[in-house]
Enzyme design. Structure first.
Site, mmCIF file in Angstrom:
data_model
loop_
_atom_site.group_PDB
_atom_site.id
_atom_site.type_symbol
_atom_site.label_atom_id
_atom_site.label_comp_id
_atom_site.label_asym_id
_atom_site.label_seq_id
_atom_site.Cartn_x
_atom_site.Cartn_y
_atom_site.Cartn_z
ATOM 1 N N ARG A 61 0.968 -1.335 -0.125
ATOM 2 C CA ARG A 61 -0.056 -0.032 -0.050
ATOM 3 C C ARG A 61 0.761 1.295 -0.003
ATOM 4 N NH1 ARG A 61 -2.970 2.899 4.472
ATOM 5 N NH2 ARG A 61 -5.047 3.970 3.289
ATOM 6 N N HIS A 65 0.494 4.281 -2.638
ATOM 7 C CA HIS A 65 0.332 5.976 -2.027
ATOM 8 C C HIS A 65 1.630 6.618 -2.408
ATOM 9 C CE1 HIS A 65 -3.288 5.739 0.777
ATOM 10 N NE2 HIS A 65 -3.349 4.610 0.116
ATOM 11 N N ASN A 93 -3.776 9.160 4.286
ATOM 12 C CA ASN A 93 -2.381 8.416 4.821
ATOM 13 C C ASN A 93 -2.477 8.416 6.392
ATOM 14 O OD1 ASN A 93 -1.422 8.044 2.405
ATOM 15 N ND2 ASN A 93 -0.374 10.101 2.256
ATOM 16 N N HIS A 192 -6.019 -6.180 -2.408
ATOM 17 C CA HIS A 192 -6.874 -6.447 -1.163
ATOM 18 C C HIS A 192 -6.949 -7.719 -0.870
ATOM 19 C CE1 HIS A 192 -8.455 -1.647 -1.364
ATOM 20 N NE2 HIS A 192 -7.419 -1.830 -1.334
#
Length: 320
Positions: A61, A65, A93, A192
């Site tokens: 992740r 990001h 975040n 996911h």
């Protein structure tokens, strides 16, 4: 035969040199300057996942990001220092993006072998790959040669990272803005299959959406109160089936309306991605191949190369 072999090697060497000169990423970027890089990263990642398996998902992740804000440049790693405001306090975040201490440890271990050579941005890319692989997912040759940014953008982090409330069209637009198509979106969403999300991200889906399995919603409500502000940071697995194994179970969950986030279930809700979700559910090899393709494509979003940016000595701060 020997002559043609030498010509082939010459052409390969010319290609690799031109790739570096043109600022393109290549898996062999550190072959001479830091030949043990990937061994060091894999070893450190193995230790990190032995301590906490969830960390594999967290670092995957983290890479996502990073790449969606200013490109894959390590900007997400920068701490707020004095008047400098980074991306860590952006809404997507704050209190959720994690794994910075693992990146710090990898950087320390790499610096011991190859001081001042390897960027933090490349370390994040390798850590994401290794976290995926160590949890049972595919591996791939990571294109390298990124450099680290000297800036970060709180505004871009708030605007460019796809929200869990987005519709399918909103998701397609958000990914399209980064040069990723709908197939990339659906494959990358398969990340996911590992990791967890906070109650505040899925509360509305389990209480107000209609495209959610009733038993699944009841299960998730037990740890996610209906009132906003109550239990906001309580965690639930993104994949109810195999939360710490990288597989294709995520897509099977979508078929039975057990996607945790609104944005997850949007991939299988009578829209353009339904057929692909079914294919991924039935064909794990197809999912793995498309995931690798999409990860490499995502890793090529606006990298800093050549003389742009810098090689940070400390991933959290710009070199003084």
């Amino acid at each position: 035969m020997a002559s043609s072999f030498r010509v082939w090697h010459f052409l390969l060497a010319l290609f690799l040199l031109s790739s570096v000169a043109c600022g393109q990423l290549t898996p062999t970027f550190y072959a001479t300057s830091c030949p043990t890089l990937e061994l060091v990263v894999r070893s450190t990642m193995t230790q990190a996942l032995l301590a906490e398996r969830r960390m594999g998902a967290s670092l995957l992740r983290l890479f996502f990001h990073d790449c969606f804000v200013q490109g894959c440049d390590g900007s997400v790693l920068l701490d707020d220092v004095g008047s400098f405001i980074g991306e860590k306090t952006a809404a997507p975040n704050a209190g959720s993006v994690r794994g910075f201490e693992v990146i710090d440890q990898i950087k320390t271990n790499v610096e011991a072998k190859c001081p001042g050579v390897v960027s933090c941005a490349d370390i994040v890319a390798l850590a994401a790959r290794d976290g995926t692989f160590l949890l049972g997912g595919p591996s791939w040759a990571v294109p390298l040669g990124r450099r680290d940014s000297t800036t970060a953008s709180l505004t871009d982090a708030n605007n460019d990272l796809p929200a869990p409330t987005l519709s399918l069209s909103g998701l397609v637009t958000a990914f399209g803005n980064k040069g990723l198509n709908a197939r990339d979106l659906t494959a990358l969403s398969g990340a996911h299959t590992i990791g967890f999300s906070q109650c505040q991200n899925f509360r509305d889906h389990i209480y107000n959406d209609t495209n959610v399995d009733a038993a699944f919603a009841t299960l998730r409500r037990a740890n996610c109160p209906v009132a906003p502000g109550s239990g906001d940071t309580n965690l639930a697995p993104l994949d109810v089936t195999t939360q710490l194994v990288f597989d294709n179970a995520y897509y099977g969950n979508l078929l039975s309306q057990r996607g945790l986030l609104h944005s997850d279930q949007e991939l299988f809700n009578g829209g353009s991605q339904d057929a692909l979700v079914q294919q991924y559910s039935n064909n794990p090899a197809l999912f793995a191949a498309d995931f690798v393709t999409a990860m490499i494509k995502m890793g090529n979003i606006s990298p800093l190369t050549g003389s742009a940016g810098q090689i940070r000595a400390n991933c959290r701060v710009v070199n003084s």
